[in-house]
Design an enzyme around this catalytic site. Structure first.
Site, PDB file in Angstrom:
ATOM      1  N   GLY A 155       5.453 -11.978  -6.018  1.00 39.16           N
ATOM      2  CA  GLY A 155       6.643 -11.122  -6.086  1.00 39.16           C
ATOM      3  C   GLY A 155       7.894 -11.850  -5.620  1.00 39.16           C
ATOM      4  O   GLY A 155       8.857 -11.229  -5.174  1.00 39.16           O
ATOM      5  N   GLY A 156       7.897 -13.167  -5.760  1.00 41.03           N
ATOM      6  CA  GLY A 156       9.007 -13.983  -5.263  1.00 41.03           C
ATOM      7  C   GLY A 156      10.267 -13.924  -6.116  1.00 41.03           C
ATOM      8  O   GLY A 156      11.266 -14.564  -5.776  1.00 41.03           O
ATOM      9  N   THR A 175       4.333  -1.472   4.522  1.00 41.85           N
ATOM     10  CA  THR A 175       5.536  -0.667   4.761  1.00 41.85           C
ATOM     11  C   THR A 175       5.286   0.377   5.842  1.00 41.85           C
ATOM     12  O   THR A 175       4.150   0.821   6.021  1.00 41.85           O
ATOM     13  CB  THR A 175       5.954   0.044   3.449  1.00 41.85           C
ATOM     14  OG1 THR A 175       6.906   1.064   3.759  1.00 41.85           O
ATOM     15  CG2 THR A 175       4.774   0.710   2.757  1.00 41.85           C
ATOM     16  N   ASP A 176       6.360   0.803   6.508  1.00 44.05           N
ATOM     17  CA  ASP A 176       6.206   1.878   7.497  1.00 44.05           C
ATOM     18  C   ASP A 176       5.868   3.215   6.833  1.00 44.05           C
ATOM     19  O   ASP A 176       5.407   4.147   7.497  1.00 44.05           O
ATOM     20  CB  ASP A 176       7.472   2.024   8.371  1.00 44.05           C
ATOM     21  CG  ASP A 176       8.736   2.368   7.597  1.00 44.05           C
ATOM     22  OD1 ASP A 176       8.687   2.510   6.363  1.00 44.05           O
ATOM     23  OD2 ASP A 176       9.794   2.511   8.257  1.00 44.05           O
ATOM     24  N   GLU A 177       6.068   3.282   5.508  1.00 44.27           N
ATOM     25  CA  GLU A 177       5.791   4.542   4.816  1.00 44.27           C
ATOM     26  C   GLU A 177       4.308   4.909   4.847  1.00 44.27           C
ATOM     27  O   GLU A 177       3.948   6.050   4.595  1.00 44.27           O
ATOM     28  CB  GLU A 177       6.301   4.492   3.376  1.00 44.27           C
ATOM     29  CG  GLU A 177       7.803   4.291   3.319  1.00 44.27           C
ATOM     30  CD  GLU A 177       8.421   4.547   1.950  1.00 44.27           C
ATOM     31  OE1 GLU A 177       7.891   5.379   1.197  1.00 44.27           O
ATOM     32  OE2 GLU A 177       9.440   3.914   1.660  1.00 44.27           O
ATOM     33  N   LEU A 236       7.553 -10.537 -13.387  1.00 43.67           N
ATOM     34  CA  LEU A 236       8.880 -10.201 -13.928  1.00 43.67           C
ATOM     35  C   LEU A 236       8.861  -8.811 -14.562  1.00 43.67           C
ATOM     36  O   LEU A 236       9.150  -8.654 -15.753  1.00 43.67           O
ATOM     37  CB  LEU A 236       9.374 -11.271 -14.910  1.00 43.67           C
ATOM     38  CG  LEU A 236       9.584 -12.660 -14.305  1.00 43.67           C
ATOM     39  CD1 LEU A 236      10.062 -13.639 -15.374  1.00 43.67           C
ATOM     40  CD2 LEU A 236      10.593 -12.622 -13.141  1.00 43.67           C
ATOM     41  N   THR A 237       8.501  -7.827 -13.769  1.00 46.95           N
ATOM     42  CA  THR A 237       8.638  -6.436 -14.205  1.00 46.95           C
ATOM     43  C   THR A 237      10.131  -6.120 -14.233  1.00 46.95           C
ATOM     44  O   THR A 237      10.961  -6.998 -13.951  1.00 46.95           O
ATOM     45  CB  THR A 237       7.969  -5.477 -13.197  1.00 46.95           C
ATOM     46  OG1 THR A 237       8.697  -5.543 -11.961  1.00 46.95           O
ATOM     47  CG2 THR A 237       6.503  -5.827 -12.961  1.00 46.95           C
ATOM     48  N   TYR A 247       3.316   6.082  -4.019  1.00 50.66           N
ATOM     49  CA  TYR A 247       3.688   4.714  -3.615  1.00 50.66           C
ATOM     50  C   TYR A 247       3.062   4.376  -2.267  1.00 50.66           C
ATOM     51  O   TYR A 247       2.345   3.379  -2.118  1.00 50.66           O
ATOM     52  CB  TYR A 247       5.221   4.563  -3.539  1.00 50.66           C
ATOM     53  CG  TYR A 247       5.653   3.350  -2.720  1.00 50.66           C
ATOM     54  CD1 TYR A 247       5.413   2.055  -3.175  1.00 50.66           C
ATOM     55  CD2 TYR A 247       6.284   3.513  -1.476  1.00 50.66           C
ATOM     56  CE1 TYR A 247       5.799   0.942  -2.412  1.00 50.66           C
ATOM     57  CE2 TYR A 247       6.669   2.408  -0.721  1.00 50.66           C
ATOM     58  CZ  TYR A 247       6.421   1.124  -1.184  1.00 50.66           C
ATOM     59  OH  TYR A 247       6.788   0.033  -0.430  1.00 50.66           O
ATOM     60  N   LYS A 296       0.157   1.697  -1.128  1.00 48.89           N
ATOM     61  CA  LYS A 296       0.406   0.646  -0.129  1.00 48.89           C
ATOM     62  C   LYS A 296      -0.594   0.768   1.029  1.00 48.89           C
ATOM     63  O   LYS A 296      -1.078  -0.236   1.548  1.00 48.89           O
ATOM     64  CB  LYS A 296       1.839   0.714   0.400  1.00 48.89           C
ATOM     65  CG  LYS A 296       2.918   0.305  -0.581  1.00 48.89           C
ATOM     66  CD  LYS A 296       2.831  -1.148  -1.036  1.00 48.89           C
ATOM     67  CE  LYS A 296       3.207  -2.138   0.051  1.00 48.89           C
ATOM     68  NZ  LYS A 296       3.283  -3.528  -0.467  1.00 48.89           N
TER      69      LYS A 296
HETATM   70  P1  NAD Z   1      10.883  -5.395  -5.623  1.00 45.81           P
HETATM   71  O1  NAD Z   1      10.504  -4.225  -6.458  1.00 45.81           O
HETATM   72  O2  NAD Z   1      12.315  -5.809  -5.548  1.00 45.81           O
HETATM   73  O3  NAD Z   1      10.075  -6.685  -6.114  1.00 45.81           O
HETATM   74  C1  NAD Z   1       8.729  -6.638  -6.481  1.00 45.81           C
HETATM   75  C2  NAD Z   1       8.407  -7.923  -7.233  1.00 45.81           C
HETATM   76  O4  NAD Z   1       7.016  -7.915  -7.547  1.00 45.81           O
HETATM   77  C3  NAD Z   1       9.172  -8.048  -8.544  1.00 45.81           C
HETATM   78  O5  NAD Z   1       9.712  -9.362  -8.682  1.00 45.81           O
HETATM   79  C4  NAD Z   1       8.107  -7.804  -9.608  1.00 45.81           C
HETATM   80  O6  NAD Z   1       8.351  -8.470 -10.831  1.00 45.81           O
HETATM   81  C5  NAD Z   1       6.856  -8.326  -8.906  1.00 45.81           C
HETATM   82  N1  NAD Z   1       5.623  -7.725  -9.423  1.00 45.81           N
HETATM   83  C6  NAD Z   1       5.369  -6.412  -9.663  1.00 45.81           C
HETATM   84  N2  NAD Z   1       4.135  -6.263 -10.169  1.00 45.81           N
HETATM   85  C7  NAD Z   1       3.582  -7.503 -10.230  1.00 45.81           C
HETATM   86  C8  NAD Z   1       2.319  -8.001 -10.625  1.00 45.81           C
HETATM   87  N3  NAD Z   1       1.364  -7.174 -11.103  1.00 45.81           N
HETATM   88  N4  NAD Z   1       2.078  -9.326 -10.549  1.00 45.81           N
HETATM   89  C9  NAD Z   1       3.042 -10.180 -10.078  1.00 45.81           C
HETATM   90  N5  NAD Z   1       4.262  -9.756  -9.695  1.00 45.81           N
HETATM   91  C10 NAD Z   1       4.524  -8.443  -9.763  1.00 45.81           C
HETATM   92  O7  NAD Z   1      10.285  -5.095  -4.188  1.00 45.81           O
HETATM   93  P2  NAD Z   1      10.845  -5.497  -2.735  1.00 45.81           P
HETATM   94  O8  NAD Z   1      11.803  -4.473  -2.305  1.00 45.81           O
HETATM   95  O9  NAD Z   1      11.230  -6.930  -2.755  1.00 45.81           O
HETATM   96  O10 NAD Z   1       9.530  -5.299  -1.879  1.00 45.81           O
HETATM   97  C11 NAD Z   1       8.629  -6.392  -1.626  1.00 45.81           C
HETATM   98  C12 NAD Z   1       7.465  -5.875  -0.827  1.00 45.81           C
HETATM   99  O11 NAD Z   1       7.940  -5.306   0.400  1.00 45.81           O
HETATM  100  C13 NAD Z   1       6.666  -4.777  -1.518  1.00 45.81           C
HETATM  101  O12 NAD Z   1       5.299  -5.003  -1.268  1.00 45.81           O
HETATM  102  C14 NAD Z   1       7.134  -3.498  -0.859  1.00 45.81           C
HETATM  103  O13 NAD Z   1       6.125  -2.516  -0.857  1.00 45.81           O
HETATM  104  C15 NAD Z   1       7.427  -3.981   0.552  1.00 45.81           C
HETATM  105  N6  NAD Z   1       8.446  -3.191   1.263  1.00 45.81           N
HETATM  106  C16 NAD Z   1       9.711  -3.082   0.776  1.00 45.81           C
HETATM  107  C17 NAD Z   1      10.660  -2.339   1.489  1.00 45.81           C
HETATM  108  C18 NAD Z   1      12.076  -2.225   1.026  1.00 45.81           C
HETATM  109  O14 NAD Z   1      12.872  -1.578   1.717  1.00 45.81           O
HETATM  110  N7  NAD Z   1      12.469  -2.830  -0.091  1.00 45.81           N
HETATM  111  C19 NAD Z   1      10.300  -1.685   2.684  1.00 45.81           C
HETATM  112  C20 NAD Z   1       8.980  -1.800   3.118  1.00 45.81           C
HETATM  113  C21 NAD Z   1       8.067  -2.577   2.424  1.00 45.81           C
END
Ligand code: NAD
Length: 332
Positions: free
Chosen positions: A11-12, A131-133, A43-44, A155, A159
């Site tokens: 997910g980078g 996540t804290d959720e 790249l969703t 969601y 998680k």
């Molecule tokens: P985001 O939605 O911006 O990015 C997710 C990335 O994962 C995207 O680049 C997407 O293309 C990729 N992805 C999705 N499905 C995939 C698959 N099957 N294979 C490979 N890649 C895939 O999410 P974010 O906000 O950067 O969150 C990153 C992580 O942090 C997640 O696990 C999320 O649950 C966790 N998180 C986020 C927050 C927040 O506030 N954003 C808070 C708590 C936890």
């Protein structure tokens, strides 16, 4: 853990994963300063290779367009990897309410696929970003890591499932897994469906912003740079099998947050459209960060008002980044 020469970041190309990748490649984390980074991303709609443009020329970056659910591809990539930092997920609560099948596939099946591949390849450390959720909602006080999990949305349930699978690989197989549970992130490169970038970009364009219910739901805000710093500490020195909360220390109601965003963009409450509350909308999140502070020396470093002002400035200056994303996703 032993010296890290290769990191797999799933997910980078997303919001937080790309920040972590840029920071590693820019030398922000001394423990990983020479490491090569393999980004695996499907790249969703939320993934965007442009998020890696600032480090595109690094000879330590390899981008792989692929799916964490594809066991063969994942197994192949895992060879020689010392550290996995697993961000890839379907991450938007509202989308999980509209349909949750993708959430179960990516968040649960994808995580299990990665854990198994990491175990088979003898990876030295696996950081699962949760996540804290997963804790649910809390009226007063803050969650410690041993609080029961009561996720309320598809969601957060997906998680929580992946979070428990990660733990089970540590307990059952001895895979050196750490789980991090963070609060709401904000910062540059966040997909403009999430509240801060959605509100900022709408307000910059003179559009209305939708405020859920009575606006009194409380969130703790964590700058993405503090979150990634916390993850780097866990990756370097977190104890295998342990869970670490990561928080930012700024709790605000959505109304208070909206007020700050109106001020920052020179708008007023006439730009705010109250809308029906989200189904099962968690009232308050609050994480206790005593454990990561005491064990790993973590403390958030970005004061909220400074971080928010810089974030608003970034969206103001980077229209060419968010305008096409909003158009493609038909976000008002
Ligand atoms: P985001 O939605 O911006 O990015 C997710 C990335 O994962 C995207 O680049 C997407 O293309 C990729 N992805 C999705 N499905 C995939 C698959 N099957 N294979 C490979 N890649 C895939 O999410 P974010 O906000 O950067 O969150 C990153 C992580 O942090 C997640 O696990 C999320 O649950 C966790 N998180 C986020 C927050 C927040 O506030 N954003 C808070 C708590 C936890």
């Amino acid at each position: 853990m032993n010296a890290v020469s290769r990191i797999l970041v799933t997910g980078g190309a997303g919001f937080i994963g790309s920040h972590f990748t840029r920071q590693v490649l820019n030398g922000a984390y001394p423990a990983f300063s020479g490491a090569e980074v393999i980004v695996l991303d499907k790249l969703t709609y939320a993934g965007n290779e442009e998020n890696l443009d600032p480090v595109r020329d690094s000879d330590r970056l390899r981008f792989v367009h692929g799916d964490i659910c594809e066991a063969e591809e994942v197994a192949e990539l895992m060879h020689g990897v010392d550290l996995v930092v697993h961000f890839a997920a379907e991450s938007h609560v509202d989308r999980s309410i509209a349909g949750s099948a993708e959430f179960v596939l990516t968040n649960v099946v994808g995580t299990q696929t990665l854990l198994q591949a990491a175990l088979d390849a003898g990876v030295g450390k696996f950081v699962h970003v949760s996540t804290d959720e997963v804790y649910g909602t809390i009226e007063s006080g803050s969650w410690r890591e041993d609080h029961i999990l009561e996720p309320n949305s598809p969601y957060s349930a997906s998680k929580a499932s992946s979070d428990l699978l990660a733990r089970s690989y540590a307990i059952t197989h001895g895979l050196p897994v750490c789980v991090t549970r963070c609060s709401n992130n904000y910062g540059p490169y966040q997909f403009p469906e999430k509240v801060i970038p959605l509100f900022v970009t709408n307000l910059l364009d003179g559009k209305q912003v939708p405020l859920y219910g009575d606006g009194l739901n409380v969130r703790d805000w964590l700058h993405v740079d503090d979150h990634c710093y916390g993850i780097s500490l866990v990756a370097e020195a977190g104890k295998a099998g342990e869970i670490y909360n990561i928080g930012g220390g700024t709790e605000l109601t959505n109304k208070e947050l909206t007020e700050k965003l109106l001020e920052a963009t020179g708008r007023d409450w006439s730009s705010v459209q109250p809308v029906e509350d989200r189904k099962a909308h968690d009232r308050r999140y609050s994480v206790d960060i005593g454990k990561i502070s005491a064990e790993l020396g973590y403390a958030p470093r970005v004061p909220f008002d400074k971080g928010l002002a810089e974030t608003v400035a970034w969206y103001t200056e980077n229209r060419e980044w968010w305008e096409p994303l909003k158009e493609r996703a038909a976000l008002a």
